[in-house]
Design a protein around this motif. Structure first.
Motif, PDB file in Angstrom:
ATOM      1  N   ARG A 209     -11.743 -29.002   9.246  1.00 17.18           N
ATOM      2  CA  ARG A 209     -11.309 -27.729   8.650  1.00 17.18           C
ATOM      3  C   ARG A 209     -12.121 -26.556   9.192  1.00 17.18           C
ATOM      4  O   ARG A 209     -11.575 -25.473   9.426  1.00 17.18           O
ATOM      5  CB  ARG A 209     -11.419 -27.799   7.128  1.00 17.18           C
ATOM      6  CG  ARG A 209     -10.318 -28.606   6.503  1.00 17.18           C
ATOM      7  CD  ARG A 209     -10.340 -28.504   4.992  1.00 17.18           C
ATOM      8  NE  ARG A 209      -9.146 -29.119   4.448  1.00 17.18           N
ATOM      9  CZ  ARG A 209      -9.142 -29.904   3.396  1.00 17.18           C
ATOM     10  NH1 ARG A 209     -10.260 -30.181   2.762  1.00 17.18           N
ATOM     11  NH2 ARG A 209      -8.007 -30.424   2.962  1.00 17.18           N
TER      12      ARG A 209
ATOM     13  N   TRP B 195     -10.750 -25.778  12.509  1.00 12.18           N
ATOM     14  CA  TRP B 195      -9.457 -25.115  12.320  1.00 12.18           C
ATOM     15  C   TRP B 195      -9.672 -23.634  12.010  1.00 12.18           C
ATOM     16  O   TRP B 195      -9.023 -22.762  12.595  1.00 12.18           O
ATOM     17  CB  TRP B 195      -8.664 -25.799  11.204  1.00 12.18           C
ATOM     18  CG  TRP B 195      -7.453 -25.039  10.781  1.00 12.18           C
ATOM     19  CD1 TRP B 195      -7.302 -24.267   9.660  1.00 12.18           C
ATOM     20  CD2 TRP B 195      -6.204 -24.954  11.485  1.00 12.18           C
ATOM     21  NE1 TRP B 195      -6.045 -23.723   9.630  1.00 12.18           N
ATOM     22  CE2 TRP B 195      -5.351 -24.123  10.738  1.00 12.18           C
ATOM     23  CE3 TRP B 195      -5.733 -25.506  12.674  1.00 12.18           C
ATOM     24  CZ2 TRP B 195      -4.056 -23.829  11.131  1.00 12.18           C
ATOM     25  CZ3 TRP B 195      -4.444 -25.211  13.077  1.00 12.18           C
ATOM     26  CH2 TRP B 195      -3.614 -24.382  12.314  1.00 12.18           C
ATOM     27  N   GLN B 196     -10.598 -23.357  11.098  1.00 14.80           N
ATOM     28  CA  GLN B 196     -10.841 -21.971  10.677  1.00 14.80           C
ATOM     29  C   GLN B 196     -11.413 -21.113  11.797  1.00 14.80           C
ATOM     30  O   GLN B 196     -11.244 -19.897  11.793  1.00 14.80           O
ATOM     31  CB  GLN B 196     -11.757 -21.951   9.448  1.00 14.80           C
ATOM     32  CG  GLN B 196     -11.060 -22.487   8.214  1.00 14.80           C
ATOM     33  CD  GLN B 196     -11.987 -22.742   7.055  1.00 14.80           C
ATOM     34  OE1 GLN B 196     -13.209 -22.707   7.186  1.00 14.80           O
ATOM     35  NE2 GLN B 196     -11.413 -23.016   5.906  1.00 14.80           N
TER      36      GLN B 196
ATOM     37  N   PHE C 111      -8.136 -25.071  17.268  1.00 12.75           N
ATOM     38  CA  PHE C 111      -6.941 -25.911  17.408  1.00 12.75           C
ATOM     39  C   PHE C 111      -5.865 -25.177  18.203  1.00 12.75           C
ATOM     40  O   PHE C 111      -5.762 -23.953  18.149  1.00 12.75           O
ATOM     41  CB  PHE C 111      -6.379 -26.271  16.031  1.00 12.75           C
ATOM     42  CG  PHE C 111      -7.109 -27.381  15.330  1.00 12.75           C
ATOM     43  CD1 PHE C 111      -6.500 -28.604  15.112  1.00 12.75           C
ATOM     44  CD2 PHE C 111      -8.397 -27.194  14.855  1.00 12.75           C
ATOM     45  CE1 PHE C 111      -7.162 -29.628  14.453  1.00 12.75           C
ATOM     46  CE2 PHE C 111      -9.071 -28.207  14.194  1.00 12.75           C
ATOM     47  CZ  PHE C 111      -8.446 -29.429  13.990  1.00 12.75           C
TER      48      PHE C 111
ATOM     49  N   SER D 107      -1.095 -29.583  15.294  1.00 14.50           N
ATOM     50  CA  SER D 107      -2.107 -28.820  16.014  1.00 14.50           C
ATOM     51  C   SER D 107      -3.270 -29.756  16.295  1.00 14.50           C
ATOM     52  O   SER D 107      -3.592 -30.610  15.467  1.00 14.50           O
ATOM     53  CB  SER D 107      -2.594 -27.638  15.172  1.00 14.50           C
ATOM     54  OG  SER D 107      -1.537 -26.752  14.901  1.00 14.50           O
TER      55      SER D 107
ATOM     56  N   CYS E  77      -7.328 -30.411  18.315  1.00 10.40           N
ATOM     57  CA  CYS E  77      -8.598 -29.888  18.830  1.00 10.40           C
ATOM     58  C   CYS E  77      -9.303 -31.048  19.535  1.00 10.40           C
ATOM     59  O   CYS E  77      -9.763 -31.992  18.882  1.00 10.40           O
ATOM     60  CB  CYS E  77      -9.444 -29.371  17.674  1.00 10.40           C
ATOM     61  SG  CYS E  77     -11.105 -28.852  18.142  1.00 10.40           S
TER      62      CYS E  77
ATOM     63  N   ARG F  24      -4.137 -31.796  12.950  1.00 12.32           N
ATOM     64  CA  ARG F  24      -3.723 -31.189  11.680  1.00 12.32           C
ATOM     65  C   ARG F  24      -2.209 -31.038  11.688  1.00 12.32           C
ATOM     66  O   ARG F  24      -1.638 -30.478  12.631  1.00 12.32           O
ATOM     67  CB  ARG F  24      -4.347 -29.816  11.500  1.00 12.32           C
ATOM     68  CG  ARG F  24      -3.888 -29.118  10.227  1.00 12.32           C
ATOM     69  CD  ARG F  24      -4.352 -27.658  10.201  1.00 12.32           C
ATOM     70  NE  ARG F  24      -3.881 -26.988   9.015  1.00 12.32           N
ATOM     71  CZ  ARG F  24      -2.727 -26.308   8.949  1.00 12.32           C
ATOM     72  NH1 ARG F  24      -1.930 -26.227   9.999  1.00 12.32           N
ATOM     73  NH2 ARG F  24      -2.374 -25.706   7.827  1.00 12.32           N
TER      74      ARG F  24
ATOM     75  N   GLU G  57      -0.990 -30.497   3.723  1.00 11.84           N
ATOM     76  CA  GLU G  57      -1.756 -30.568   4.965  1.00 11.84           C
ATOM     77  C   GLU G  57      -2.247 -32.003   5.200  1.00 11.84           C
ATOM     78  O   GLU G  57      -2.719 -32.658   4.273  1.00 11.84           O
ATOM     79  CB  GLU G  57      -2.946 -29.614   4.803  1.00 11.84           C
ATOM     80  CG  GLU G  57      -3.699 -29.292   6.014  1.00 11.84           C
ATOM     81  CD  GLU G  57      -4.746 -28.225   5.711  1.00 11.84           C
ATOM     82  OE1 GLU G  57      -4.694 -27.167   6.357  1.00 11.84           O
ATOM     83  OE2 GLU G  57      -5.612 -28.450   4.836  1.00 11.84           O
TER      84      GLU G  57
ATOM     85  N   TRP H 180      -4.577 -34.525   7.844  1.00  8.53           N
ATOM     86  CA  TRP H 180      -5.638 -34.528   8.854  1.00  8.53           C
ATOM     87  C   TRP H 180      -5.883 -35.924   9.401  1.00  8.53           C
ATOM     88  O   TRP H 180      -5.808 -36.909   8.668  1.00  8.53           O
ATOM     89  CB  TRP H 180      -6.951 -34.034   8.242  1.00  8.53           C
ATOM     90  CG  TRP H 180      -6.919 -32.612   7.799  1.00  8.53           C
ATOM     91  CD1 TRP H 180      -6.622 -32.157   6.543  1.00  8.53           C
ATOM     92  CD2 TRP H 180      -7.188 -31.462   8.585  1.00  8.53           C
ATOM     93  NE1 TRP H 180      -6.694 -30.791   6.513  1.00  8.53           N
ATOM     94  CE2 TRP H 180      -7.041 -30.338   7.757  1.00  8.53           C
ATOM     95  CE3 TRP H 180      -7.534 -31.268   9.926  1.00  8.53           C
ATOM     96  CZ2 TRP H 180      -7.238 -29.038   8.205  1.00  8.53           C
ATOM     97  CZ3 TRP H 180      -7.725 -29.969  10.380  1.00  8.53           C
ATOM     98  CH2 TRP H 180      -7.581 -28.878   9.528  1.00  8.53           C
TER      99      TRP H 180
END
Length: 174
Positions: free
Chosen positions: A14, A17-18, A22, A41, A43, A83, A162, A164
């Motif tokens: 997360r 992501w923030q 990603f 998405s 990463c 994600r 969501e 993960w």
């Protein structure tokens, strides 16, 4: 995997992501975005990231065991965090190109908290010879799924929340 480790990995994902780490997941050798086929998405990550070093160490232990027991000749492991936004999916596919052999074993470690069947997002696997033969795997945190990349067709069904995961592939020298 113990729930506290899953929580740490989910928190790390997360955070990435923030920070905008990603990108849209792609298909084919050129990894082109096509949301009608794949709407997740990703990463890309590696063993040099301190937050992931013990996880990669565990996958190295698994690689050695697979080579010892199954003589697969696995050489390296590549991975990304994944994600899925609510409603996102990934159509049925194999994790290996028809003219390639580098990806041998696919692995998915789920990072979700308190996942319920009503949340959707199952991994649907087609292990049999029959077109409709399928097995659904609920993406519960701590669950690891491993399968042969070039043999098992699979898809990700849409979820209502969501979703993960940590997704990777053991590879051989191509």
């Amino acid at each position: 995997m113990p729930s506290e480790q899953v929580e740490q990995l989910r928190t790390y994902a997360r955070e990435r992501w923030q920070t905008g780490a990603f990108t849209a997941g792609g298909i084919g050798r050129k990894r082109e975005a096509n949301a009608s086929v794949r709407a997740d998405s990703i990463c890309w990550v590696d063993a040099d990231e301190p937050a992931l070093s013990s996880l990669f160490s565990g996958f190295e232990t698994l690689r050695l065991a697979l080579n010892e027991q199954l003589y697969l000749g696995l050489f390296e492991f590549e991975a990304h965090l994944t994600r899925y936004a609510p409603g996102a999916h990934y159509a049925r596919h194999l994790d290996r190109f028809s003219d390639g052999s580098a990806h041998v074993v696919s692995c998915i470690l789920y990072l979700n908290e308190a996942w319920q069947p009503a949340d959707g997002g199952q991994l649907r696997m087609y292990p049999g010879r029959e077109q409709d033969d399928c097995v659904d795997v609920l993406p519960e945190g701590g669950t690891l799924v491993a399968f042969l990349s070039g043999r098992i067709h699979h898809e990700v069904l849409p979820a209502t929340r969501e979703r993960w995961s940590f997704t990777g592939w053991f590879k051989v020298r191509a």
